[in-house]
Design a protein around this motif. Structure first.
Motif, PDB file in Angstrom:
ATOM      1  N   LYS A   1      23.371   0.120   7.622  1.00  0.00           N
ATOM      2  CA  LYS A   1      23.513   0.266   6.175  1.00  0.00           C
ATOM      3  C   LYS A   1      23.491   1.715   5.728  1.00  0.00           C
ATOM      4  N   SER A   2      22.946   2.599   6.553  1.00  0.00           N
ATOM      5  CA  SER A   2      22.817   4.006   6.176  1.00  0.00           C
ATOM      6  C   SER A   2      23.907   4.884   6.771  1.00  0.00           C
ATOM      7  N   GLY A   3      24.821   4.292   7.524  1.00  0.00           N
ATOM      8  CA  GLY A   3      25.910   5.069   8.115  1.00  0.00           C
ATOM      9  C   GLY A   3      25.481   5.916   9.292  1.00  0.00           C
ATOM     10  N   LEU A   4      24.417   5.511   9.977  1.00  0.00           N
ATOM     11  CA  LEU A   4      23.943   6.234  11.151  1.00  0.00           C
ATOM     12  C   LEU A   4      24.529   5.605  12.408  1.00  0.00           C
ATOM     13  N   SER A   5      24.611   6.367  13.473  1.00  0.00           N
ATOM     14  CA  SER A   5      25.112   5.810  14.721  1.00  0.00           C
ATOM     15  C   SER A   5      24.048   4.925  15.363  1.00  0.00           C
ATOM     16  N   GLU A   6      24.499   4.012  16.212  1.00  0.00           N
ATOM     17  CA  GLU A   6      23.579   3.099  16.884  1.00  0.00           C
ATOM     18  C   GLU A   6      22.632   3.887  17.789  1.00  0.00           C
ATOM     19  N   GLY A   7      21.355   3.605  17.704  1.00  0.00           N
ATOM     20  CA  GLY A   7      20.360   4.305  18.509  1.00  0.00           C
ATOM     21  C   GLY A   7      19.896   5.617  17.914  1.00  0.00           C
ATOM     22  N   ALA A   8      20.333   5.921  16.694  1.00  0.00           N
ATOM     23  CA  ALA A   8      19.950   7.190  16.060  1.00  0.00           C
ATOM     24  C   ALA A   8      18.455   7.243  15.773  1.00  0.00           C
ATOM     25  N   ILE A   9      17.873   6.090  15.431  1.00  0.00           N
ATOM     26  CA  ILE A   9      16.442   6.032  15.119  1.00  0.00           C
ATOM     27  C   ILE A   9      15.689   5.630  16.380  1.00  0.00           C
ATOM     28  N   SER A  10      14.790   6.500  16.823  1.00  0.00           N
ATOM     29  CA  SER A  10      14.013   6.236  18.030  1.00  0.00           C
ATOM     30  C   SER A  10      12.690   5.550  17.748  1.00  0.00           C
ATOM     31  N   ASP A  11      12.092   5.861  16.597  1.00  0.00           N
ATOM     32  CA  ASP A  11      10.778   5.310  16.292  1.00  0.00           C
ATOM     33  C   ASP A  11      10.561   5.284  14.784  1.00  0.00           C
ATOM     34  N   VAL A  12       9.883   4.234  14.318  1.00  0.00           N
ATOM     35  CA  VAL A  12       9.517   4.110  12.908  1.00  0.00           C
ATOM     36  C   VAL A  12       8.070   3.633  12.851  1.00  0.00           C
ATOM     37  N   GLN A  13       7.256   4.332  12.068  1.00  0.00           N
ATOM     38  CA  GLN A  13       5.853   3.948  11.900  1.00  0.00           C
ATOM     39  C   GLN A  13       5.418   4.229  10.476  1.00  0.00           C
ATOM     40  N   ALA A  14       4.528   3.381   9.991  1.00  0.00           N
ATOM     41  CA  ALA A  14       3.945   3.632   8.675  1.00  0.00           C
ATOM     42  C   ALA A  14       3.047   4.861   8.775  1.00  0.00           C
ATOM     43  N   LEU A  15       3.103   5.730   7.771  1.00  0.00           N
ATOM     44  CA  LEU A  15       2.278   6.926   7.782  1.00  0.00           C
ATOM     45  C   LEU A  15       0.796   6.557   7.730  1.00  0.00           C
ATOM     46  N   LYS A  16       0.482   5.534   6.934  1.00  0.00           N
ATOM     47  CA  LYS A  16      -0.883   5.027   6.844  1.00  0.00           C
ATOM     48  C   LYS A  16      -0.867   3.598   7.392  1.00  0.00           C
ATOM     49  N   PRO A  17      -1.809   3.244   8.268  1.00  0.00           N
ATOM     50  CA  PRO A  17      -1.831   1.884   8.819  1.00  0.00           C
ATOM     51  C   PRO A  17      -1.895   0.834   7.705  1.00  0.00           C
ATOM     52  N   PRO A  18      -1.192  -0.291   7.876  1.00  0.00           N
ATOM     53  CA  PRO A  18      -1.170  -1.326   6.829  1.00  0.00           C
ATOM     54  C   PRO A  18      -2.553  -1.817   6.419  1.00  0.00           C
ATOM     55  N   GLU A  19      -3.502  -1.852   7.328  1.00  0.00           N
ATOM     56  CA  GLU A  19      -4.844  -2.332   6.983  1.00  0.00           C
ATOM     57  C   GLU A  19      -5.588  -1.371   6.055  1.00  0.00           C
ATOM     58  N   ARG A  20      -5.116  -0.132   5.929  1.00  0.00           N
ATOM     59  CA  ARG A  20      -5.761   0.838   5.042  1.00  0.00           C
ATOM     60  C   ARG A  20      -5.093   0.917   3.673  1.00  0.00           C
ATOM     61  N   ARG A  21      -4.064   0.109   3.466  1.00  0.00           N
ATOM     62  CA  ARG A  21      -3.399   0.105   2.171  1.00  0.00           C
ATOM     63  C   ARG A  21      -4.262  -0.588   1.125  1.00  0.00           C
ATOM     64  N   ARG A  22      -4.078  -0.186  -0.104  1.00  0.00           N
ATOM     65  CA  ARG A  22      -4.780  -0.807  -1.214  1.00  0.00           C
ATOM     66  C   ARG A  22      -4.157  -2.187  -1.450  1.00  0.00           C
ATOM     67  N   GLU A  23      -4.971  -3.131  -1.871  1.00  0.00           N
ATOM     68  CA  GLU A  23      -4.483  -4.479  -2.134  1.00  0.00           C
ATOM     69  C   GLU A  23      -3.426  -4.440  -3.232  1.00  0.00           C
ATOM     70  N   GLY A  24      -2.323  -5.098  -2.977  1.00  0.00           N
ATOM     71  CA  GLY A  24      -1.238  -5.124  -3.954  1.00  0.00           C
ATOM     72  C   GLY A  24      -0.295  -3.935  -3.864  1.00  0.00           C
ATOM     73  N   GLN A  25      -0.521  -3.022  -2.928  1.00  0.00           N
ATOM     74  CA  GLN A  25       0.346  -1.843  -2.794  1.00  0.00           C
ATOM     75  C   GLN A  25       1.752  -2.298  -2.427  1.00  0.00           C
ATOM     76  N   GLN A  26       2.752  -1.769  -3.120  1.00  0.00           N
ATOM     77  CA  GLN A  26       4.126  -2.204  -2.918  1.00  0.00           C
ATOM     78  C   GLN A  26       4.980  -1.202  -2.157  1.00  0.00           C
ATOM     79  N   PHE A  27       4.573   0.060  -2.126  1.00  0.00           N
ATOM     80  CA  PHE A  27       5.372   1.078  -1.455  1.00  0.00           C
ATOM     81  C   PHE A  27       4.496   1.926  -0.555  1.00  0.00           C
ATOM     82  N   ALA A  28       5.106   2.440   0.516  1.00  0.00           N
ATOM     83  CA  ALA A  28       4.390   3.295   1.462  1.00  0.00           C
ATOM     84  C   ALA A  28       5.379   4.299   2.050  1.00  0.00           C
ATOM     85  N   HIS A  29       4.862   5.335   2.668  1.00  0.00           N
ATOM     86  CA  HIS A  29       5.690   6.327   3.361  1.00  0.00           C
ATOM     87  C   HIS A  29       5.703   5.984   4.850  1.00  0.00           C
TER      88      HIS A  29
END
Length: 122
Positions: free
Chosen positions: A58-86
């Motif tokens: 969907k972003s017009g990147l070549s296949e295999g362009a992204i090697s790794d994706v991780q949430a900057l803050k672990p999901p268990e440390r998010r505030r309840e009801g948080q809708q967006f994260a980095h």
């Protein structure tokens, strides 16, 4: 490497593992990854193989362009009801990382901005 195409092929994370697995275990791939930060990604996004492929398409990147994706803050440390994260996104090529920085990427149906990740001094 006999050509730039061969070098790009080998830089793909899965290919590097496969290639070095043919040796006696004395070598390991040392791939350069280009770290970025995707801002305000919807928390419903789960980074897995299928979702990463969808982001690349969907972003017009070549296949295999992204090697790794991780949430900057672990999901268990998010505030309840948080809708967006980095999220941190590691790209296998500088060209693909720059494309994402200049044009943004589509994650979970939302266009998000991408910035170069600056490492803090030690």
């Amino acid at each position: 490497m006999d050509s730039p195409t061969s070098a790009e092929w080998l830089k793909q994370h899965d290919m590097a593992k496969l290639f070095t697995g043919l040796f006696d275990g004395t070598c390991s791939p040392n791939l350069s990854l280009f770290d970025t930060i995707a801002e305000f990604v919807h928390t419903s996004f789960e980074p897995n193989v299928l979702s990463v492929k969808a982001v690349e398409e969907k972003s017009g990147l070549s296949e295999g362009a992204i090697s790794d994706v991780q949430a900057l803050k672990p999901p268990e440390r998010r505030r309840e009801g948080q809708q967006f994260a980095h999220f941190t996104i590691a790209f296998s090529s500088r060209v693909q990382a720059n494309h994402a920085i200049q044009n943004g990427i589509v994650i979970a149906g939302k266009q998000v901005q991408v910035q170069c990740r600056l490492l803090e001094p030690k």
